[in-house]
Design a protein around this motif. Structure first.
Motif, short mmCIF file in Angstrom:
data_model
loop_
_atom_site.label_atom_id
_atom_site.label_comp_id
_atom_site.label_asym_id
_atom_site.label_seq_id
_atom_site.Cartn_x
_atom_site.Cartn_y
_atom_site.Cartn_z
N ASN A 192 0.85 -1.20 0.00
CA ASN A 192 0.00 0.00 0.00
C ASN A 192 0.88 1.24 0.00
OD1 ASN A 192 -2.22 -1.67 0.45
ND2 ASN A 192 -1.92 -1.56 2.66
N LEU A 193 0.56 2.17 -0.90
CA LEU A 193 1.29 3.43 -0.94
C LEU A 193 0.27 4.56 -0.86
CD1 LEU A 193 3.95 3.49 -3.80
CD2 LEU A 193 4.34 3.79 -1.36
N ASP A 194 0.45 5.45 0.06
CA ASP A 194 -0.52 6.52 0.22
C ASP A 194 0.17 7.87 0.04
OD1 ASP A 194 -2.40 8.33 0.93
OD2 ASP A 194 -2.86 7.46 2.89
N PHE A 195 -0.11 8.51 -1.09
CA PHE A 195 0.44 9.85 -1.35
C PHE A 195 -0.68 10.88 -1.45
CE2 PHE A 195 3.89 7.23 -3.16
CZ PHE A 195 4.94 7.77 -2.47
N SER A 196 -1.82 10.59 -0.85
CA SER A 196 -2.94 11.51 -1.03
C SER A 196 -2.69 12.84 -0.33
CB SER A 196 -4.23 10.87 -0.54
OG SER A 196 -4.05 10.29 0.71
N HIS A 197 -3.41 13.87 -0.74
CA HIS A 197 -3.32 15.22 -0.16
C HIS A 197 -1.90 15.79 -0.22
CE1 HIS A 197 -7.43 15.41 1.39
NE2 HIS A 197 -7.30 14.12 1.59
N ASN A 198 -1.36 15.85 -1.43
CA ASN A 198 -0.08 16.52 -1.65
C ASN A 198 -0.22 17.43 -2.86
OD1 ASN A 198 1.99 15.50 0.33
ND2 ASN A 198 1.18 13.53 -0.38
N HIS A 199 0.89 17.80 -3.45
CA HIS A 199 0.82 18.65 -4.65
C HIS A 199 1.50 17.98 -5.83
CE1 HIS A 199 -0.39 21.69 -1.78
NE2 HIS A 199 0.71 21.44 -1.08
N ILE A 200 1.44 16.67 -5.85
CA ILE A 200 2.16 15.93 -6.88
C ILE A 200 1.53 16.16 -8.25
CG2 ILE A 200 2.73 13.58 -7.64
CD1 ILE A 200 2.76 12.88 -4.60
N ILE A 201 2.36 16.46 -9.24
CA ILE A 201 1.81 16.73 -10.56
C ILE A 201 2.03 15.58 -11.54
CG2 ILE A 201 1.82 19.25 -10.43
CD1 ILE A 201 4.43 19.17 -12.00
N ARG A 202 2.96 14.68 -11.23
CA ARG A 202 3.06 13.55 -12.15
C ARG A 202 3.48 12.28 -11.44
NH1 ARG A 202 8.11 12.62 -14.65
NH2 ARG A 202 9.71 13.71 -13.47
N LEU A 203 3.11 11.16 -12.06
CA LEU A 203 3.47 9.85 -11.54
C LEU A 203 4.68 9.38 -12.33
CD1 LEU A 203 0.23 7.77 -11.10
CD2 LEU A 203 1.96 8.26 -9.39
N ASP A 204 5.71 9.02 -11.64
CA ASP A 204 6.95 8.67 -12.31
C ASP A 204 7.07 7.15 -12.45
OD1 ASP A 204 9.44 8.51 -13.24
OD2 ASP A 204 10.31 9.92 -11.80
N PRO A 205 7.16 6.64 -13.67
CA PRO A 205 7.25 5.18 -13.82
C PRO A 205 8.45 4.59 -13.07
CG PRO A 205 7.37 6.30 -15.96
CD PRO A 205 7.19 7.34 -14.93
N ASP A 206 9.54 5.35 -13.00
CA ASP A 206 10.73 4.80 -12.35
C ASP A 206 10.52 4.59 -10.86
OD1 ASP A 206 11.97 4.75 -14.74
OD2 ASP A 206 12.90 6.73 -14.50
N THR A 207 9.78 5.48 -10.23
CA THR A 207 9.53 5.30 -8.81
C THR A 207 8.72 4.04 -8.57
OG1 THR A 207 9.43 7.68 -8.67
CG2 THR A 207 8.68 6.46 -6.75
N LEU A 208 7.70 3.85 -9.41
CA LEU A 208 6.83 2.70 -9.19
C LEU A 208 7.52 1.39 -9.56
CD1 LEU A 208 3.37 4.10 -10.27
CD2 LEU A 208 4.29 3.83 -7.98
N THR A 209 8.68 1.48 -10.23
CA THR A 209 9.45 0.27 -10.51
C THR A 209 9.98 -0.36 -9.23
OG1 THR A 209 10.14 1.32 -12.53
CG2 THR A 209 11.40 -0.59 -11.88
N MET A 210 10.15 0.50 -8.21
CA MET A 210 10.76 0.01 -6.97
C MET A 210 9.78 -0.75 -6.09
SD MET A 210 12.58 3.52 -5.99
CE MET A 210 13.12 4.58 -7.29
#
Ligand SMILES: *[C@@H]1O[C@H](CO)[C@@H](O)[C@H](O)[C@H]1NC(C)=O
Ligand SMILES: *[C@@H]1O[C@H](CO)[C@@H](O)[C@H](O)[C@H]1NC(C)=O
Ligand SMILES: *[C@@H]1O[C@H](CO)[C@@H](O)[C@H](O)[C@H]1NC(C)=O
Ligand SMILES: *[C@@H]1O[C@H](CO)[C@@H](O)[C@H](O)[C@H]1NC(C)=O
Ligand SMILES: *[C@@H]1O[C@H](CO)[C@@H](O)[C@H](O)[C@H]1NC(C)=O
Ligand SMILES: *[C@@H]1O[C@H](CO)[C@@H](O)[C@H](O)[C@H]1NC(C)=O
Length: 448
Positions: free
Chosen positions: A55-73
């Motif tokens: 489970n990854l929870d990044f809700s309520h931030n100011h993120i503007i893009r999802l990075d494929p490289d991060t989700l590779t980990m």
């Protein structure tokens, strides 16, 4: 000990508790199977993440893009919470390495479109939350391949047309909730909606849209109401429609149903006419007449087209398509995706009359010139035969004799608009058209 020391110490403690290479991003909480980084003012995903979380929870931030490289980990990821961020678009292959994802929450972001590639590869995805974005368009095949889907939330967007056609029994066997409430749909494509799997119909939420009041809409909702679907029962008062499409004349159609007292209680499933009304070659111009039973001079027309939704005279802003004051629709250069059923509605506001007519269009692929000519001959021959054999023909759409014209104004070959043909199968046409050279295909000529 200062608070800074304390922070360093707790960070060290975290590192000791987890294996040495699993570093928890700063400001986040790392727990057994969860990394929680919500409401910490992030503008982007952390550079590195531990590999254990499901489970990854990044809700309520100011993120503007999802990075494929991060989700590779995080190959074991099952639930990704990204609500309340500022994501506008998803790049290709974002979810390439998290194909085990079962829940994706992108609600309350700034997505404007759902593109075909967005959710590619997420065949295990069960719940997709896209409510409260700015979505105006959902590309047809964006949901294909999501074969485990159970719930999809599209509510609180600006969707005017939804590609229901892409949801079928064999493509989405488990889908039991499709929430399209609080959008901007002015009508539902009834043929496609009726064809939805029963499970989807039961869980289809469409209240608080901008439906134009008419009998076919009312009959459909009445049918769902009689079937006691929760979507109707729980939101009875939110089911509204606009009289003559005027948003200022919104009525609650389960309450003020006096408006619909004259609606005939037709059977919901109406027999389809099988043969096309218009056959045209790709690239040619075509005219579709809106011939209804109303003969008043002061009519306003609306077309519902398979490829680009509603077309009205005021919304016309397209060089490829044109609508004349008499309701005739002109498509300048047809492509194969102009094929389908076109529905025209003529409304006489003064006399509160309206009528619809349906025109089924088939656009044939162009092969190279030799084939085209040959195909043209065969088609003409076949159509003339069909014309002779299948009487009576109601040629209400005919403008020109049934010939294949290179000029491209070929508007209509024949019309079986009012004729019921229980045993004639359109697909035979199509199969034939796709194999123009196969002599054995001649067998499709109707035998009646
Ligand atoms: C991510 O997916 C791509 C394509 O499926 C694959 O080539 C790559 O090895 C994967 N990366 C990791 C870290 O699993
Ligand atoms: C209906 O939809 C509009 C916008 O589409 C929204 O502002 C409004 O809150 C919705 N109403 C209800 C009762 O959900
Ligand atoms: C269409 O006509 C029916 C009655 O025939 C009427 O109840 C309905 O409101 C009309 N719809 C529109 C959009 O005018
Ligand atoms: C319904 O029909 C009645 C009688 O046939 C007529 O008086 C009434 O105006 C109609 N209502 C609508 C909304 O068309
Ligand atoms: C029509 O399209 C042009 C450019 O494509 C755009 O600038 C204009 O605002 C549009 N008009 C309407 C009424 O949508
Ligand atoms: C329609 O066809 C054209 C070319 O034939 C293609 O570029 C376009 O993407 C198609 N549109 C849809 C919605 O499939």
């Amino acid at each position: 000990m200062t608070s800074e020391h304390f922070q360093v110490l707790s960070l060290l403690l975290f590192c000791v508790l987890h294996s040495s290479e699993q570093t928890c991003p700063s400001k986040c909480f790392c727990m057994s199977d969860t990394v929680r980084c919500s409401s910490v003012g992030l503008h982007e995903l952390p550079q590195s993440l531990p590999s254990f979380p499901t489970n990854l929870d990044f809700s309520h931030n100011h993120i503007i893009r999802l990075d494929p490289d991060t989700l590779t980990m995080t190959p074991r990821l099952e639930k990704l919470w990204m609500a309340h961020n500022e994501i506008r678009t998803l790049s290709h292959n974002v979810f390439r390495n998290v194909s085990g994802l079962r829940l994706l929450d992108l609600s309350s972001n700034r997505l404007q479109m759902v593109e075909q590639h967005y959710f590619q590869g997420l065949w295990r995805l069960e719940e997709l939350r896209l409510f409260n974005n700015r979505i105006t368009q959902v590309e047809g095949s964006s949901l294909s391949g999501l074969s485990s889907l159970k719930k999809v939330y599209f509510s609180f967007n600006q969707i005017t047309h939804f590609p229901f056609f892409f949801i079928q029994d064999h493509t989405h066997p488990f889908l039991a909730m499709l929430d399209l409430s609080s959008n901007r749909m002015s009508s539902l494509p009834w043929e496609d909606v009726k064809a939805l799997p029963q499970l989807v119909q039961q869980g289809l939420y469409t209240h608080n849209n901008s439906f134009i009041c008419n009998c076919s809409m009312y009959d459909m909702f009445r049918h769902w109401n009689l079937s006691k679907y929760n979507s109707i029962k729980d939101f009875t008062d939110e089911h509204t429609c606009n009289v003559n499409g005027d948003p200022c004349k919104s009525i609650r159609f389960f309450r003020d149903n006096g408006f619909f007292q004259n609606c005939t209680e037709k059977p919901i499933i109406q027999p389809e006419t099988d043969l096309p009304d218009v056959v045209v070659f790709e690239g040619n111009r075509v005219h579709l007449d809106c011939q209804t039973s109303i003969s008043s001079t002061n009519l306003s027309f609306t077309w519902l087209s398979p490829s680009r939704g509603f077309i009205t005279q005021s919304s016309m802003n397209d060089t490829r398509i044109n609508m004349f004051p008499d309701g005739t629709l002109e498509i300048h250069a047809t492509t194969t995706n102009n094929s389908g059923v076109y529905l025209c509605t003529a409304v006489d506001i003064k006399q509160a009359l309206n009528a619809t007519c349906k025109v089924k269009v088939i656009v044939l692929l162009r092969f190279h010139t030799g084939y085209t000519t040959l195909l043209g001959c065969i088609v003409t021959l076949v159509l003339i035969l069909a014309y002779l054999f299948l009487t009576p023909c109601h040629c209400s759409f005919c403008k020109q004799p049934p010939v294949h014209s290179n000029q491209g104004t070929l508007s209509c070959i024949f019309s079986y608009f009012t004729r019921k043909q229980p045993n004639t199968d359109t697909l035979k046409h199509v199969a034939f058209m796709e194999h123009p050279m196969g002599e054995d295909r001649i067998e499709w000529i109707p035998q009646s």
